[in-house]
Enzyme design. Structure first.
Site, short mmCIF file in Angstrom:
data_model
loop_
_atom_site.label_atom_id
_atom_site.label_comp_id
_atom_site.label_asym_id
_atom_site.label_seq_id
_atom_site.Cartn_x
_atom_site.Cartn_y
_atom_site.Cartn_z
N GLN A 49 -1.44 -0.44 13.39
CA GLN A 49 -2.54 0.20 12.67
C GLN A 49 -2.78 1.61 13.23
O GLN A 49 -2.92 1.79 14.43
CB GLN A 49 -3.82 -0.65 12.81
N LYS B 172 -6.77 -6.96 5.72
CA LYS B 172 -5.39 -7.46 5.74
C LYS B 172 -5.37 -8.92 6.18
O LYS B 172 -4.65 -9.74 5.62
CB LYS B 172 -4.54 -6.60 6.68
N ASP C 145 5.51 -1.77 6.77
CA ASP C 145 4.80 -0.56 6.35
C ASP C 145 5.78 0.47 5.77
O ASP C 145 5.35 1.47 5.20
CB ASP C 145 4.08 0.07 7.56
#
Ligand code: NAP
Length: 283
Positions: free
Chosen positions: A96, A52, A119
């Protein structure tokens, strides 16, 4: 033989388009920025975060990493998220997963400002997707939908079967397909005679996390087969949920693993960060 849907190439094209968009944003004084929180030392997470970070770099998105120790307390995590919510220079916040078991991941996701929830896990974004409003869509489902669109695969009126009902892949993907007028069936671990269901699919999406679960005899001739699964076989090689070698002989389109859905997920995350940055112009 099926046409292979090249997620790697498509993701690269999207990243290039996003780079142009970021250049324009910068000219307008907006520097997109993603904050990533990682807790503990999960090796796979480290790889994902590195990917990322690389993608952000390539596109011109600033990236700030918050590495918290395994013993991080609930209050410390929530307080960091609140701080990031309040920082104007940060447009996207990503937590995460996995996170240590003593922490409640749902509570943490719910604490992220939904306008920075790149997300697409916040209940407001999940709800907006359900009622068909503009929102941040979870990156893997968004990546799959982008693949279908780019390869001009029509979903309208098609039988779409999604295997897997997780909150991050299966359910939002089924919702996306429904929003595009497909007729949806969702299978899960309790589904009986699953091959009878999969054989009816015009579009078959495997997101269950079982190596080579889908074999040619489970696939209708000419079906579009999308493999979301990422598994490691005994030799440590990456394999999907689909037995690619046999299924490519019956499918009309198929995604490989690696080089299929995986790179698209990261590209869609980047796209969500750019959208979040753009949205600040209108607020
Ligand atoms: P998950 O949370 O473990 O969910 C798996 C789903 O599959 C569950 O709904 C489960 O049913 C169902 N399932 C398990 N065994 C099954 C069986 N034998 N038959 C039918 N359904 C079965 O996994 P996930 O996070 O959604 O991820 C799924 C896969 O996608 C994994 O391989 C993961 O690594 C991969 N993934 C890839 C990307 C990417 O970027 N390519 C992103 C995210 C995830 P129950 O609900 O009944 O337990």
């Amino acid at each position: 033989m099926a046409t292979i849907i090249n997620g790697k190439e498509l993701a690269k094209k999207i990243r290039m388009q996003l780079k142009d968009e970021v250049d324009i944003l910068k000219q307008k004084g907006i520097q997109p920025k993603l904050a990533v929180i990682m807790i503990g030392n999960d090796k796979a997470s480290e790889v994902y975060v590195r990917n990322k970070s690389k993608a952000c770099n390539e596109i011109g998105i600033n990236f700030e990493e918050f590495l918290l120790p395994e013993q991080t307390k609930r209050e410390e995590l929530l307080s960091l998220i609140t701080k990031l919510n309040n920082r104007d220079d940060i447009h996207g916040i990503l937590l995460q997963s996995p996170i240590p078991k003593h922490l409640d991941i749902r509570e943490a996701f719910n604490t992220i400002d939904y306008r920075k929830d790149v997300d697409g896990f916040h209940p407001i974004n999940v709800g907006k997707l359900a009622i068909g409003e503009e929102c941040f869509v979870s990156c893997t489902p968004a990546g799959v939908m982008k693949m279908l669109e780019e390869y001009q695969i029509d979903t309208q009126g098609k039988q779409a079967v999604v295997i897997g009902r997780s909150n991050i892949v299966g359910k939002p993907l089924a919702q996306c397909l429904l929003n595009k007028n497909a007729t949806i069936t969702i299978c899960h671990s309790k589904t009986q005679e699953i091959e009878e269901v999969t054989k009816k699919a015009d579009i078959l999406i495997a997101a269950l996390g079982k190596p080579k679960f889908i074999t040619a005899d489970m696939v209708k001739e000419g079906a579009v087969v999308i493999d979301v699964g990422i598994n490691r076989n005994e030799e440590g090689k990456l394999v999907g949920d689909v037995d690619f070698e046999s299924v490519e002989k019956v499918a009309s389109y198929i995604t490989p693993v690696p080089g299929g859905v995986g790179p698209m997920t990261v590209a869609m995350l980047m796209s969500n960060v750019v959208t979040a940055a753009k949205n600040t112009m209108n607020s």
